[in-house]
Design a protein around this motif. Structure first.
Motif, PDB file in Angstrom:
ATOM      1  N   THR A  78      51.784 -20.733 115.169  1.00 43.87           N
ATOM      2  CA  THR A  78      51.278 -19.437 114.721  1.00 43.87           C
ATOM      3  C   THR A  78      52.139 -18.891 113.586  1.00 43.87           C
ATOM      4  OG1 THR A  78      50.442 -18.950 116.938  1.00 43.87           O
ATOM      5  CG2 THR A  78      50.683 -17.098 115.426  1.00 43.87           C
ATOM      6  N   VAL A  79      51.472 -18.337 112.604  1.00 37.70           N
ATOM      7  CA  VAL A  79      52.133 -17.653 111.502  1.00 37.70           C
ATOM      8  C   VAL A  79      51.821 -16.172 111.603  1.00 37.70           C
ATOM      9  CG1 VAL A  79      52.105 -17.317 109.005  1.00 37.70           C
ATOM     10  CG2 VAL A  79      52.191 -19.606 109.923  1.00 37.70           C
ATOM     11  N   TYR A  80      52.816 -15.352 111.329  1.00 34.94           N
ATOM     12  CA  TYR A  80      52.652 -13.911 111.388  1.00 34.94           C
ATOM     13  C   TYR A  80      52.924 -13.311 110.016  1.00 34.94           C
ATOM     14  CZ  TYR A  80      53.068 -14.778 116.391  1.00 34.94           C
ATOM     15  OH  TYR A  80      52.875 -15.248 117.668  1.00 34.94           O
ATOM     16  N   LEU A  81      52.213 -12.244 109.724  1.00 34.01           N
ATOM     17  CA  LEU A  81      52.478 -11.485 108.508  1.00 34.01           C
ATOM     18  C   LEU A  81      52.677 -10.031 108.906  1.00 34.01           C
ATOM     19  CD1 LEU A  81      52.746 -11.327 105.450  1.00 34.01           C
ATOM     20  CD2 LEU A  81      50.277 -10.933 105.317  1.00 34.01           C
ATOM     21  N   LEU A  82      53.924  -9.583 108.811  1.00 26.96           N
ATOM     22  CA  LEU A  82      54.252  -8.195 109.086  1.00 26.96           C
ATOM     23  C   LEU A  82      54.161  -7.431 107.776  1.00 26.96           C
ATOM     24  CD1 LEU A  82      55.359  -5.813 110.730  1.00 26.96           C
ATOM     25  CD2 LEU A  82      57.666  -6.712 110.302  1.00 26.96           C
ATOM     26  N   MET A  83      53.318  -6.426 107.765  1.00 26.11           N
ATOM     27  CA  MET A  83      53.090  -5.644 106.550  1.00 26.11           C
ATOM     28  C   MET A  83      53.545  -4.208 106.804  1.00 26.11           C
ATOM     29  SD  MET A  83      49.333  -7.124 105.465  1.00 26.11           S
ATOM     30  CE  MET A  83      48.534  -6.475 106.930  1.00 26.11           C
ATOM     31  N   ASN A  84      54.577  -3.815 106.093  1.00 25.98           N
ATOM     32  CA  ASN A  84      55.111  -2.461 106.192  1.00 25.98           C
ATOM     33  C   ASN A  84      54.818  -1.670 104.920  1.00 25.98           C
ATOM     34  OD1 ASN A  84      56.325  -2.785 108.757  1.00 25.98           O
ATOM     35  ND2 ASN A  84      58.106  -3.772 107.831  1.00 25.98           N
ATOM     36  N   ASP A  85      54.922  -0.356 105.032  1.00 25.87           N
ATOM     37  CA  ASP A  85      54.737   0.520 103.886  1.00 25.87           C
ATOM     38  C   ASP A  85      53.453   0.167 103.128  1.00 25.87           C
ATOM     39  OD1 ASP A  85      56.556   1.261 100.804  1.00 25.87           O
ATOM     40  OD2 ASP A  85      55.273   2.537 102.038  1.00 25.87           O
ATOM     41  N   LEU A  86      52.385   0.055 103.849  1.00 22.33           N
ATOM     42  CA  LEU A  86      51.125  -0.346 103.242  1.00 22.33           C
ATOM     43  C   LEU A  86      50.617   0.689 102.251  1.00 22.33           C
ATOM     44  CD1 LEU A  86      49.510  -1.957 106.375  1.00 22.33           C
ATOM     45  CD2 LEU A  86      49.756  -3.078 104.154  1.00 22.33           C
ATOM     46  N   LYS A  87      49.987   0.189 101.196  1.00 26.92           N
ATOM     47  CA  LYS A  87      49.461   1.026 100.135  1.00 26.92           C
ATOM     48  C   LYS A  87      47.951   0.800 100.004  1.00 26.92           C
ATOM     49  CE  LYS A  87      53.816   0.443  97.642  1.00 26.92           C
ATOM     50  NZ  LYS A  87      54.466   0.050  96.376  1.00 26.92           N
ATOM     51  N   PRO A  88      47.245   1.763  99.460  1.00 26.13           N
ATOM     52  CA  PRO A  88      45.792   1.573  99.288  1.00 26.13           C
ATOM     53  C   PRO A  88      45.453   0.297  98.513  1.00 26.13           C
ATOM     54  CG  PRO A  88      46.342   3.871  98.962  1.00 26.13           C
ATOM     55  CD  PRO A  88      47.652   3.141  99.115  1.00 26.13           C
ATOM     56  N   GLU A  89      46.311  -0.093  97.593  1.00 30.73           N
ATOM     57  CA  GLU A  89      46.040  -1.300  96.817  1.00 30.73           C
ATOM     58  C   GLU A  89      46.227  -2.580  97.624  1.00 30.73           C
ATOM     59  OE1 GLU A  89      48.074   1.215  95.978  1.00 30.73           O
ATOM     60  OE2 GLU A  89      49.892   0.492  94.978  1.00 30.73           O
ATOM     61  N   SER A 116      42.356  -2.445 105.661  1.00 30.43           N
ATOM     62  CA  SER A 116      41.985  -1.272 104.872  1.00 30.43           C
ATOM     63  C   SER A 116      43.076  -0.218 105.002  1.00 30.43           C
ATOM     64  CB  SER A 116      40.646  -0.700 105.347  1.00 30.43           C
ATOM     65  OG  SER A 116      39.615  -1.652 105.202  1.00 30.43           O
ATOM     66  N   VAL A 117      43.539   0.266 103.858  1.00 33.72           N
ATOM     67  CA  VAL A 117      44.609   1.255 103.838  1.00 33.72           C
ATOM     68  C   VAL A 117      44.063   2.521 103.177  1.00 33.72           C
ATOM     69  CG1 VAL A 117      46.966   1.768 103.153  1.00 33.72           C
ATOM     70  CG2 VAL A 117      46.284  -0.602 103.610  1.00 33.72           C
ATOM     71  N   SER A 118      44.072   3.612 103.922  1.00 36.93           N
ATOM     72  CA  SER A 118      43.567   4.876 103.394  1.00 36.93           C
ATOM     73  C   SER A 118      44.707   5.696 102.808  1.00 36.93           C
ATOM     74  CB  SER A 118      42.869   5.657 104.506  1.00 36.93           C
ATOM     75  OG  SER A 118      43.781   5.970 105.536  1.00 36.93           O
TER      76      SER A 118
END
Length: 119
Positions: A78-89, A116-118
């Motif tokens: 398994t591969v994980y992608l931790l995404m922090n400080d998400l931006k609308p882009e 989706s990042v609002s």
């Protein structure tokens, strides 16, 4: 053949976090590296991050450096992608991919998961 199944997408507010997972099955012993691509509406599919399956070394696109972290768990393929400080882009469909050699194309793809990042 390698099969990839993604999970973990969703809707989050700007500044929030999400973790995507990609479980590989089948001929996993042949995997050289795995990656996450993303495709926003009307745009091309771009490489975001990649990780060498054996060495664990990684690559990050400039747009996500310092915010995203890729990791792998060999025991569960398994591969994980931790995404922090998400931006609308960062809003896009995220695809997990795998290839069997450094000079090979990514031949195996997951079904994609929407992030989706609002604002």
């Amino acid at each position: 053949q390698v099969q990839l199944v993604e999970s973990g997408g969703g809707l989050v507010q700007a500044g929030g976090s999400l973790t995507l997972s990609c479980a590989a099955s089948g001929r996993t012993y042949s995997i050289y590296d795995m990656a996450w691509f993303r495709q926003a509406p009307g745009k091309e599919r771009d490489l975001v991050v990649a990780i060498n399956w054996s060495a664990g070394s990684s690559y990050y696109a400039d747009s996500v450096k310092g915010r995203f972290t890729i990791s792998r768990e060999k025991a569960t393929n398994t591969v994980y992608l931790l995404m922090n400080d998400l931006k609308p882009e960062d809003t896009a469909v995220y695809y997990c991919a795998a290839r069997e050699g450094y000079l090979r194309t990514y031949d195996y793809w997951g079904q994609g998961t929407q992030v989706s990042v609002s604002s």
